[in-house]
Scaffold this active site. Structure first.
Site, PDB file in Angstrom:
ATOM      1  N   ARG A 121      -9.416 -37.631  14.237  1.00 46.55           N
ATOM      2  CA  ARG A 121     -10.010 -36.329  14.547  1.00 46.55           C
ATOM      3  C   ARG A 121     -10.035 -35.480  13.283  1.00 46.55           C
ATOM      4  O   ARG A 121      -8.998 -35.240  12.680  1.00 46.55           O
ATOM      5  CB  ARG A 121      -9.200 -35.632  15.645  1.00 46.55           C
ATOM      6  CG  ARG A 121      -9.686 -34.213  15.925  1.00 46.55           C
ATOM      7  CD  ARG A 121      -8.913 -33.509  17.050  1.00 46.55           C
ATOM      8  NE  ARG A 121      -9.405 -32.140  17.159  1.00 46.55           N
ATOM      9  CZ  ARG A 121      -8.654 -31.042  17.157  1.00 46.55           C
ATOM     10  NH1 ARG A 121      -7.337 -31.137  17.118  1.00 46.55           N
ATOM     11  NH2 ARG A 121      -9.194 -29.851  17.209  1.00 46.55           N
ATOM     12  N   ASN A 129      -3.904 -29.137  22.820  1.00 46.09           N
ATOM     13  CA  ASN A 129      -3.040 -29.123  21.638  1.00 46.09           C
ATOM     14  C   ASN A 129      -1.684 -28.646  22.124  1.00 46.09           C
ATOM     15  O   ASN A 129      -1.569 -27.538  22.652  1.00 46.09           O
ATOM     16  CB  ASN A 129      -3.556 -28.144  20.584  1.00 46.09           C
ATOM     17  CG  ASN A 129      -4.874 -28.604  19.963  1.00 46.09           C
ATOM     18  OD1 ASN A 129      -5.368 -29.687  20.273  1.00 46.09           O
ATOM     19  ND2 ASN A 129      -5.435 -27.786  19.101  1.00 46.09           N
TER      20      ASN A 129
HETATM   21  C1  GBH Z   1      -2.248 -25.741  15.622  1.00 50.43           C
HETATM   22  O1  GBH Z   1      -2.103 -24.537  16.308  1.00 50.43           O
HETATM   23  C2  GBH Z   1      -3.506 -25.718  14.780  1.00 50.43           C
HETATM   24  O2  GBH Z   1      -4.609 -26.171  15.550  1.00 50.43           O
HETATM   25  C3  GBH Z   1      -3.399 -26.535  13.516  1.00 50.43           C
HETATM   26  O3  GBH Z   1      -4.450 -26.240  12.667  1.00 50.43           O
HETATM   27  C4  GBH Z   1      -2.061 -26.293  12.849  1.00 50.43           C
HETATM   28  O4  GBH Z   1      -1.921 -26.986  11.658  1.00 50.43           O
HETATM   29  C5  GBH Z   1      -0.981 -26.693  13.823  1.00 50.43           C
HETATM   30  O5  GBH Z   1      -1.063 -25.862  14.933  1.00 50.43           O
HETATM   31  C6  GBH Z   1       0.430 -26.518  13.286  1.00 50.43           C
HETATM   32  O6  GBH Z   1       0.718 -25.175  13.048  1.00 50.43           O
HETATM   33  O7  GBH Z   1       2.858 -16.920  15.663  1.00 50.43           O
HETATM   34  O8  GBH Z   1       1.188 -15.192  15.407  1.00 50.43           O
HETATM   35  O9  GBH Z   1       2.533 -15.830  13.502  1.00 50.43           O
HETATM   36  C7  GBH Z   1      -0.874 -24.363  17.015  1.00 50.43           C
HETATM   37  C8  GBH Z   1      -0.633 -22.931  17.366  1.00 50.43           C
HETATM   38  C9  GBH Z   1      -0.935 -20.856  16.320  1.00 50.43           C
HETATM   39  C10 GBH Z   1       1.138 -21.961  16.120  1.00 50.43           C
HETATM   40  C11 GBH Z   1      -0.524 -19.883  15.252  1.00 50.43           C
HETATM   41  C12 GBH Z   1       1.532 -21.010  15.018  1.00 50.43           C
HETATM   42  C13 GBH Z   1       1.336 -18.846  14.122  1.00 50.43           C
HETATM   43  C14 GBH Z   1       0.756 -17.480  14.276  1.00 50.43           C
HETATM   44  N1  GBH Z   1      -0.281 -22.125  16.202  1.00 50.43           N
HETATM   45  N2  GBH Z   1       0.918 -19.744  15.208  1.00 50.43           N
HETATM   46  S1  GBH Z   1       1.901 -16.275  14.759  1.00 50.43           S
END
Ligand code: GBH
Length: 501
Positions: free
Chosen positions: A89, A322
């Site tokens: 993917r 996811n």
């Molecule tokens: C995935 O999102 C993504 O699709 C991918 O690109 C990424 O590499 C992977 O996670 C690992 O991180 O908590 O407001 O500071 C998962 C959900 C969303 C988790 C954003 C971390 C951090 C923003 N992610 N979150 S915040």
């Protein structure tokens, strides 16, 4: 309804095979791995812009070079092959193939994806292409981006991009498509908190508008794809951010709050597509009531027209999940004087202190959460085809003897097996996040999710398989957990990690 299983104990492994033809994949995304941010006619994305804003990204890291996959894609394909995945993917960078957002195709950009797709197919690997993994064209953002529901905007573009790709033959070769990656995160972290690009901080309003336009864009893309590419046996779906939510107590309030939290996260985007063409009633009711109390003339949650609802309902051939972590939920009435999506939900979120940690503050590995989630999806939306489009864990050490990652994959994948064999869930594929360490958005290169390490100090970005890659190779090859098959099944679990925060 979700029942509490915390604190959890690791359950004994289930042995057995996954269904024939099960898709075993590895996942990445364009901005996180490609680099070549301004090469061969590619224009700026909102992430190219955002990483240059002082203080937004840890250590001032950027995706300018990243894993240099724009030049090193052959090495990526070789790794996927070596690990024995049947699927890969990746995502297509919108400003690479359509530098102006709409209109003229950048042939050099298109050629890149064609080379990648051809090499994958030659290696016997099925491509799964995501059309949008957050790297939105800056030129469209300047015209309002996802908040602009008029032309030119993403709405009309997503289907157009599918069409553009078809002109060069890719839709025939690519049988699995994902329109949007985690619209929930793009909306909430990009337009509510402003922690992700485009960095808009407009609590309680923009995220709902952004989400609304993304849902409409998705539905349009689906209808266009089905109309234009009839008979190609391609499947088009969407990938959601998901958590498993566990009630803090058995009280009716907490149990209700848990279900409400699921509706406000997964339901926000899944309900319109898989249930009835509209938002979950609880969202409509709560946001409506709070908006009224706050003196808004109408609900902050936009309304779909009857035509849009018809387009949305059933606009997906599968549901992509996811999944990384879980939450403990209790009932807590939000403060209506604060306008924000978080206050709209009337929940308080926690982790269970017994859950182990990882290299990311937000990520606690809770393997039974995977099985709970798959069952929640089955109970809520019916037994539709499911792909786990991301699942994985981080560390900060980047060590090659990544026993904690083996622990994670072993128990999460085993819970997928349980959901299939014991609960009858229709899971058709599983993609590990990620093929390799890459640009982890706001935390730069400090958090590593790869089953392969990348040496970011080396200009050749040398890739090395970690132990977890070999572990996955065995599961992929066996198409399951064979008793006495994988030596890792018998060793004690390395739940306590090396080199984490
Ligand atoms: C995935 O999102 C993504 O699709 C991918 O690109 C990424 O590499 C992977 O996670 C690992 O991180 O908590 O407001 O500071 C998962 C959900 C969303 C988790 C954003 C971390 C951090 C923003 N992610 N979150 S915040």
């Amino acid at each position: 309804m979700i029942k509490s299983v915390r604190p959890y104990q690791d359950e004994p492994l289930t042995y057995g095979k996954f269904p024939d033809g099960f898709a075993w994949g590895l996942a990445t995304s364009s901005y996180q791995i490609e680099g070549a941010w301004n090469e061969d006619g590619k224009k700026e994305s909102i992430w190219d812009r955002f990483v240059r804003v002082e203080g937004k990204i840890k250590g001032g890291d950027t995706g300018d070079i990243a894993c240099d996959s724009y030049h090193r894609w052959e090495e990526d394909v070789a790794l996927v092959k070596e690990i024995g995945a049947t699927h890969y993917r990746f995502s297509i960078s919108w400003p690479r193939i359509l530098p102006e957002g709409i209109g003229a195709v950048n042939q050099l950009g298109v050629d890149y994806y064609n080379r990648l797709i051809d090499a994958l197919l030659e290696a016997g690997i099925q491509p799964m292409a995501t059309l949008y993994h957050w790297d939105f064209p800056q030129c469209l953002e300047d015209k309002g981006g996802w908040l602009n529901d008029d032309v030119p905007n993403g709405l009309k573009n997503t289907p157009q991009r599918v069409l553009q790709l078809s002109e060069i033959g890719n839709t025939v070769k690519v049988k699995l498509w994902i329109t949007l990656n985690e619209p929930y995160i793009a909306a909430l972290v990009g337009y509510e908190k402003g922690i992700f690009a485009p960095g808009i901080q407009d609590p309680g309003k923009s995220a709902y508008i952004c989400g609304h336009n993304m849902l409409k864009a998705h539905a349009k893309a689906y209808r266009k794809y089905k109309q234009d590419f009839k008979g190609q046996e391609g499947k088009l779906g969407i990938s959601f951010f998901t958590e498993a939510a566990f009630p803090a107590s058995d009280s009716e309030d907490d149990v209700k709050a848990t279900n409400r939290y699921m509706q406000f996260t997964l339901g926000w985007f899944a309900h319109p597509i898989f249930k009835d063409g509209n938002y979950p009633q609880i969202m409509i009711d709560q946001i409506g009531e709070k908006s009224k109390l706050q003196g808004f003339p109408q609900s902050r949650l936009p309304i779909f027209t009857r035509e849009e609802r018809k387009q949305l309902l059933g606009s997906s051939d599968f549901i992509g999940l996811n999944h990384y972590t879980s939450k403990v939920v209790s009932h807590a009435v939000g403060n209506h004087e604060v306008v924000s999506c978080a206050e709209d939900r009337d929940v308080k979120l926690d982790y269970d202190p017994t859950w182990p940690n990882s290299g990311s503050v937000w990520l606690r590995p809770v393997p039974p959460g995977m099985r709970m989630l798959l069952n929640w999806v089955k109970d809520e939306y019916g037994n539709l085809p499911v792909y786990i489009t991301e699942n994985g864990v981080s560390d900060t050490a980047g060590n090659l003897d990544d026993l904690h990652r083996i622990y994670y994959y072993k128990h999460f994948i085993n819970n997928v097996l349980k959901a299939i064999t014991l609960d009858g869930c229709k899971v058709e594929g599983y993609y590990a996040w990620s093929l390799m360490d890459s640009f982890e958005w706001t935390v730069g290169y400090s958090e590593k999710f790869g089953v392969c390490a990348v040496d970011f100090a080396d200009k050749n970005r040398r890739r090395t398989m970690k132990s977890s890659a070999r572990f996955l190779r065995r599961i992929f090859a066996d198409n399951g957990f064979l008793k006495d098959g994988n030596p890792w099944y018998d060793v004690p679990d390395a739940k306590h990690y090396t080199g984490q925060r």
